[in-house]
Design an enzyme around this catalytic site. Sequence first.
Site, PDB file in Angstrom:
ATOM      1  N   HIS A 394       0.821  -1.225   0.000  1.00 45.99           N
ATOM      2  CA  HIS A 394       0.000   0.000   0.000  1.00 45.99           C
ATOM      3  C   HIS A 394       0.851   1.269   0.000  1.00 45.99           C
ATOM      4  O   HIS A 394       0.311   2.372  -0.130  1.00 45.99           O
ATOM      5  CB  HIS A 394      -0.931   0.023   1.214  1.00 45.99           C
ATOM      6  CG  HIS A 394      -1.996  -1.032   1.175  1.00 45.99           C
ATOM      7  ND1 HIS A 394      -2.808  -1.220   0.086  1.00 45.99           N
ATOM      8  CD2 HIS A 394      -2.362  -1.973   2.105  1.00 45.99           C
ATOM      9  CE1 HIS A 394      -3.646  -2.218   0.339  1.00 45.99           C
ATOM     10  NE2 HIS A 394      -3.389  -2.690   1.558  1.00 45.99           N
ATOM     11  N   ASP A 428      -2.902 -10.266  -2.859  1.00 46.20           N
ATOM     12  CA  ASP A 428      -3.483  -9.905  -1.571  1.00 46.20           C
ATOM     13  C   ASP A 428      -4.969  -9.590  -1.778  1.00 46.20           C
ATOM     14  O   ASP A 428      -5.378  -9.207  -2.887  1.00 46.20           O
ATOM     15  CB  ASP A 428      -2.746  -8.682  -1.025  1.00 46.20           C
ATOM     16  CG  ASP A 428      -3.083  -8.359   0.415  1.00 46.20           C
ATOM     17  OD1 ASP A 428      -2.327  -8.770   1.294  1.00 46.20           O
ATOM     18  OD2 ASP A 428      -4.099  -7.679   0.638  1.00 46.20           O
ATOM     19  N   HIS A 430      -6.459  -7.058  -0.785  1.00 48.10           N
ATOM     20  CA  HIS A 430      -6.589  -5.622  -0.999  1.00 48.10           C
ATOM     21  C   HIS A 430      -5.749  -5.167  -2.191  1.00 48.10           C
ATOM     22  O   HIS A 430      -4.684  -5.729  -2.455  1.00 48.10           O
ATOM     23  CB  HIS A 430      -6.150  -4.860   0.264  1.00 48.10           C
ATOM     24  CG  HIS A 430      -6.845  -5.314   1.504  1.00 48.10           C
ATOM     25  ND1 HIS A 430      -6.355  -6.320   2.312  1.00 48.10           N
ATOM     26  CD2 HIS A 430      -8.017  -4.908   2.056  1.00 48.10           C
ATOM     27  CE1 HIS A 430      -7.185  -6.516   3.324  1.00 48.10           C
ATOM     28  NE2 HIS A 430      -8.199  -5.674   3.198  1.00 48.10           N
ATOM     29  N   ASP A 517      -4.705 -13.127   3.057  1.00 47.72           N
ATOM     30  CA  ASP A 517      -5.996 -12.653   3.546  1.00 47.72           C
ATOM     31  C   ASP A 517      -7.188 -12.975   2.646  1.00 47.72           C
ATOM     32  O   ASP A 517      -8.324 -12.699   3.048  1.00 47.72           O
ATOM     33  CB  ASP A 517      -5.954 -11.149   3.856  1.00 47.72           C
ATOM     34  CG  ASP A 517      -5.229 -10.334   2.809  1.00 47.72           C
ATOM     35  OD1 ASP A 517      -4.847 -10.908   1.773  1.00 47.72           O
ATOM     36  OD2 ASP A 517      -5.019  -9.126   3.021  1.00 47.72           O
TER      37      ASP A 517
END
Length: 582
Positions: A394, A428, A430, A517
């Site tokens: 991120h 991931d 996200h 995740d």
Amino acid sequence: MFRIRRIYDNTLAIDREAIEQVQQILRSQFSAISESEITSLAQKLSNPLKYRFRTILFIADDMKLRVKGFALLNHAPDLGFCFLDFISVDPKAAASGVGGALYERVRDEARTLGDNGIFMECLPDDPKICQEEATVKQSRARLRFYERYGALPIIHTAYETPLKPEYDCPPYLVFDDLGSGQPLARATAREVVRAILIRKYGKACPAGYIEMVVASFADDPVQRRGPRYIKKEPIKVHPVKSLEKLIGLIVNEKHDIHHIRERGYVEAPVRIASILKGIEPTGLFERLPARHFSERHIKKVHDPKFVDYLNQVCTSLEPGKSVYPYVFPIRNAARPPKDLPVRAGYYCIDTFTPLNRNAYRAAKGAVDCALTAAQLLEKGYRLSYALVRPPGHHAESRVFGGFCYFNSAGIAANYLSREGRVAVLDIDYHHGNGTQDIFYQRNDVLTLSIHGHPSFAYPYFSGFSEEVGEGAGRGFNRNYPLPEALDGIGYRPVLARALKRIRAFKPHFLVVALGLDPAKNDPTGTWSLSGADFEENGRMLGNLRLPTLVVQEGGYRTRSLGTNARHFFLGLWTGMHGNNRR
């Protein structure tokens, strides 16, 4: 000391140097081989279909990258056999076990390919058909070596017939059944011999020679000579695990200095312990220490002002104190406040990623791990794993957020891009907004992200399918936003699309930003992938057969982290080293 490793092509400098050393050995020790055959070695490795054999090169080298020996194996996938073209050891290294280690690696490869045995030629040990005393002596030593493994010359055939009557020392055809004890059928032997003579010698064979030799294989099953030098049972061979079959593991050893206990912070040190507990018993990993790298590698990817700020603010904070961004520069981004803690919002995208005294040090340690793992690919490993926290995907070029401070995967990808094209695949849950931002205007690094749709998943404002890159980078960014409820069956077709794009890009390296995740019951996700799903995803990635660096990102359900990581790497390794290898 030496190590065994496979050379796949001449992409890397380390492999180009090794190929050149092998070529020099061929020139010095094999006078009968033509210069054109020697110089074509690199092309045979990279374009096997042209030569109707898949050429596989193993070398034994030392820590100074000096080649101590090599084995050149030709695989015929259409007929399912291996032909050992050359195996050679530096005379100074002959007593150190190099030859045995190379041959054991060759046998292991033949088994992996699903072949029933290895064929090879060896000059005769019989003075009646070889007048050169030195050659006979050398051949006896070589045949003694092969007998240790149960490899013996085939008899009652015309294979030893010289191409021309004046030629001396025609070779035996030796067969190693890999310890199976299975007889060699006549029909199989004839197919193999015809292929060897056509593909290896081609037009050098006089008219009618090939069919004469093939027809001479009359015994069914084919007979082999009895042992002459080794009277006991063949040795039991333990497969040699060469470098490319190990996964280099680099762990951010001091990651736990960055431990936040407040606000339900799920990015906790126990994540690393859980993953290690799951993967280390597999025996696939070689754990190595991280090297320390200059900050300049970070500043090639992140804005130097941002890097300096992060260092300064973390150093200035009292131990145990955390600063959370709470004021953001929407109105006037050009004039950051003087107070360093207040300025946090100038460099952050959320309110839940804290700065504290150890954030910079832990993030820098994660970068060191990722760069060390990237270097392993340059040293001959095919798979490496940077097990790090905090994560990094991120972190954009000038901002942090999402528990991420420096983009370790992006920094490693930029480092590898010096050697050739790089594909970064983020799996991931996200969106990898930071990696997208860093490479958005570049066409030498392809970025792809499979993630929850930003309408419901962090970071919310990026990760849409229409974000495809800008300028030179247009078309080199791909996003695959997916629905809130998703299982492995729904996930895999999307992964297949991403892999198809990677194949079209033809990268030299793959960097995988691994999030665990997407797993069922992860506290930060909504999907329901199981351990079996992670294994299949890993296998699909491994089937790309690219030098692959895996950098750990998210995954916060500690009860299943180890299991899912183990399944992923088992799949990745199997995909990379399965039977249908390149």
